[in-house]
Enzyme design. Sequence first.
Site, PDB file in Angstrom:
ATOM      1  N   ASP A 212     -14.282 -19.123 -17.413  1.00  0.00           N
ATOM      2  CA  ASP A 212     -13.643 -19.817 -16.433  1.00  0.00           C
ATOM      3  C   ASP A 212     -12.408 -19.588 -16.343  1.00  0.00           C
ATOM      4  O   ASP A 212     -11.395 -20.362 -16.949  1.00  0.00           O
ATOM      5  CB  ASP A 212     -13.892 -21.222 -16.688  1.00  0.00           C
ATOM      6  CG  ASP A 212     -13.154 -22.239 -15.728  1.00  0.00           C
ATOM      7  OD1 ASP A 212     -12.778 -21.618 -14.550  1.00  0.00           O
ATOM      8  OD2 ASP A 212     -13.261 -23.392 -16.046  1.00  0.00           O
TER       9      ASP A 212
ATOM     10  N   CYS B  43     -11.347 -19.419  -9.589  1.00  0.00           N
ATOM     11  CA  CYS B  43     -10.382 -20.104  -8.744  1.00  0.00           C
ATOM     12  C   CYS B  43      -9.909 -19.060  -7.911  1.00  0.00           C
ATOM     13  O   CYS B  43      -8.824 -19.321  -7.209  1.00  0.00           O
ATOM     14  CB  CYS B  43      -9.250 -20.827  -9.626  1.00  0.00           C
ATOM     15  SG  CYS B  43      -8.300 -19.814 -10.574  1.00  0.00           S
TER      16      CYS B  43
ATOM     17  N   GLU C  94     -10.267 -20.297 -26.452  1.00  0.00           N
ATOM     18  CA  GLU C  94      -8.925 -20.840 -25.555  1.00  0.00           C
ATOM     19  C   GLU C  94      -7.860 -20.406 -26.107  1.00  0.00           C
ATOM     20  O   GLU C  94      -7.619 -20.586 -27.280  1.00  0.00           O
ATOM     21  CB  GLU C  94      -9.216 -22.370 -25.354  1.00  0.00           C
ATOM     22  CG  GLU C  94      -7.809 -23.045 -24.942  1.00  0.00           C
ATOM     23  CD  GLU C  94      -7.690 -22.668 -23.640  1.00  0.00           C
ATOM     24  OE1 GLU C  94      -8.189 -22.590 -22.522  1.00  0.00           O
ATOM     25  OE2 GLU C  94      -6.294 -22.408 -23.434  1.00  0.00           O
TER      26      GLU C  94
HETATM   27  N1  SAH Z   1     -12.816 -24.365 -18.522  1.00  0.00           N
HETATM   28  C1  SAH Z   1     -11.608 -25.264 -18.662  1.00  0.00           C
HETATM   29  C2  SAH Z   1     -10.416 -24.554 -18.477  1.00  0.00           C
HETATM   30  C3  SAH Z   1     -10.314 -23.452 -17.410  1.00  0.00           C
HETATM   31  S1  SAH Z   1      -8.446 -22.947 -16.958  1.00  0.00           S
HETATM   32  C4  SAH Z   1     -12.061 -26.277 -17.578  1.00  0.00           C
HETATM   33  O1  SAH Z   1     -12.656 -26.349 -16.867  1.00  0.00           O
HETATM   34  O2  SAH Z   1     -11.083 -27.354 -17.666  1.00  0.00           O
HETATM   35  C5  SAH Z   1      -8.486 -21.409 -17.658  1.00  0.00           C
HETATM   36  C6  SAH Z   1      -8.151 -21.843 -19.355  1.00  0.00           C
HETATM   37  O3  SAH Z   1      -8.023 -20.358 -19.671  1.00  0.00           O
HETATM   38  C7  SAH Z   1      -6.669 -22.500 -19.439  1.00  0.00           C
HETATM   39  O4  SAH Z   1      -7.203 -23.532 -20.354  1.00  0.00           O
HETATM   40  C8  SAH Z   1      -5.564 -21.432 -20.274  1.00  0.00           C
HETATM   41  O5  SAH Z   1      -4.855 -21.632 -21.181  1.00  0.00           O
HETATM   42  C9  SAH Z   1      -6.928 -20.422 -20.659  1.00  0.00           C
HETATM   43  N2  SAH Z   1      -6.289 -18.850 -21.046  1.00  0.00           N
HETATM   44  C10 SAH Z   1      -5.745 -18.207 -20.256  1.00  0.00           C
HETATM   45  N3  SAH Z   1      -5.788 -17.021 -20.606  1.00  0.00           N
HETATM   46  C11 SAH Z   1      -6.725 -16.878 -21.692  1.00  0.00           C
HETATM   47  C12 SAH Z   1      -7.204 -15.760 -22.358  1.00  0.00           C
HETATM   48  N4  SAH Z   1      -6.882 -14.309 -22.083  1.00  0.00           N
HETATM   49  N5  SAH Z   1      -8.127 -16.041 -23.213  1.00  0.00           N
HETATM   50  C13 SAH Z   1      -8.477 -17.340 -23.431  1.00  0.00           C
HETATM   51  N6  SAH Z   1      -8.222 -18.479 -22.508  1.00  0.00           N
HETATM   52  C14 SAH Z   1      -6.985 -18.268 -21.866  1.00  0.00           C
END
Ligand code: SAH
Length: 457
Positions: free
Chosen positions: A385, A412, A337
Amino acid sequence: MANNLPLLKGETIELTIESLNHAGEGVGRFHGFTVFVPGALPLEKVTAKVISVQKNYARALLQSISATSPQRIMPVCEQYEPCGGCQLQHLDYAAQLQLKQKTVEDALQRIAGLSVPVLPTLGIEHPWRYRNKAQVPVGQQKNKLVAGFYEQRSHNIVDLKCCHIQHPANDTVVHAVRNILQALGITAYKENEHRGLVRHILARTSFATGETLVVIVTNGANLPKKEQICHALREAIPNLCGIVQNVNTKRGNTILGKEDITLWGRPWLCERLGDLEFHLSARSFFQVNPSQTVRLYGKALEYAALSGKETVFDLYCGIGTISLFLARNAAKVIGVESLAAAVDDARKNASINEITNTTFHVGAAEKIVPLLYKEGYRADVVVVDPPRKGCDQALLETISKMSPQRIVYLSCNPATLARDIRFLAENGFNPVEAQPVDMFPQTSHVETVVLITRVGK
Ligand code: SAH
């Protein structure tokens, strides 16, 4: 060029609506030319005024309907028309679910060129008052502070009266913060001039515990009359657990800045999904619809088909929600993350729930996963995700090389989902089935979980 077009800006036209696009807008044809009419439904005969004409399509404002769709219903919200928050309140709920299934089918067909079976959308029993988070801009209209969602395609704020898709406590927060700031003479941020103080109000309420966390986003660290603000908010909001100031001094549409200051109480909210407990801090992502999240994760878990022996990667793991659901059925889960505060939450959440087979890495998935791969890490199952922009290609390339048996893709945004699935389908994987889940009733947003398996052994 314009002379060849069958319509002109300003003209009033009659047409029959044939379908809805992914944004929930009516789509019809006028002498073969595509016209988008927001608010119109399939099979309706409408009169509409053309407001813009592009090379391949025009947009028109609905004026009247001479033949009405049987799927048309009265919108519940009195601010539905000006407010850009919801797009589908005029469409009955069963038809909303069908639209979302079709949106996913169309994206996979058009962008990925694939006929992946798309299951009927999993709906919610009561499609109102489901959101745990309100995040609204603050502005000034005449001498009054206003706070509410933007109008469709604009940055005009519709001052919020009652948002029927929010937990009622979030409405209370928006009203209370707006009124208190107004009474204390605190200024709203003016986007164009990059001046003024308060930019956004964020309210998060836990459906499990009923507690509410308030975040006030400011253009600068100096918030006058802090004590008075906190005192008045504590009086106005029952079950308040914390007040956080988030500082964002950058121009642009990004809502939250990088600095959080706790003004009162604790800077995190306690929420439950199934039998797991989660603490989330002000800036961490958390799904907005907890009851549907349990169904979404349930499907993800089913698609992961874990036996207990697997190494699972949970990429874009947020505060570790999916990771912890998976961990109970896997040998180990590695979460990645980019937001450090969310990873702190994820580690704490593992410990609160006494789960010991998870590890979390801070950083972009497209940077961390190639490094882990180089170090010899392999995954049997990969869960991704990502945010709306989808996965970075460097990540998809590494996942392909790692060759897991299964990929579970939660998305999404059907367009980027389809783009990424196309890449995976060209690189040794087969998309088996897609399940849309209605996380956002009354809006055109769709959440989808897809099972993708490795071709061959
Ligand atoms: N799976 C989690 C969060 C999904 S939202 C849930 O269901 O609650 C997407 C997440 O990706 C967010 O927490 C955001 O901070 C993170 N994110 C955005 N770009 C990213 C990247 N390049 N690598 C890793 N995480 C990322």
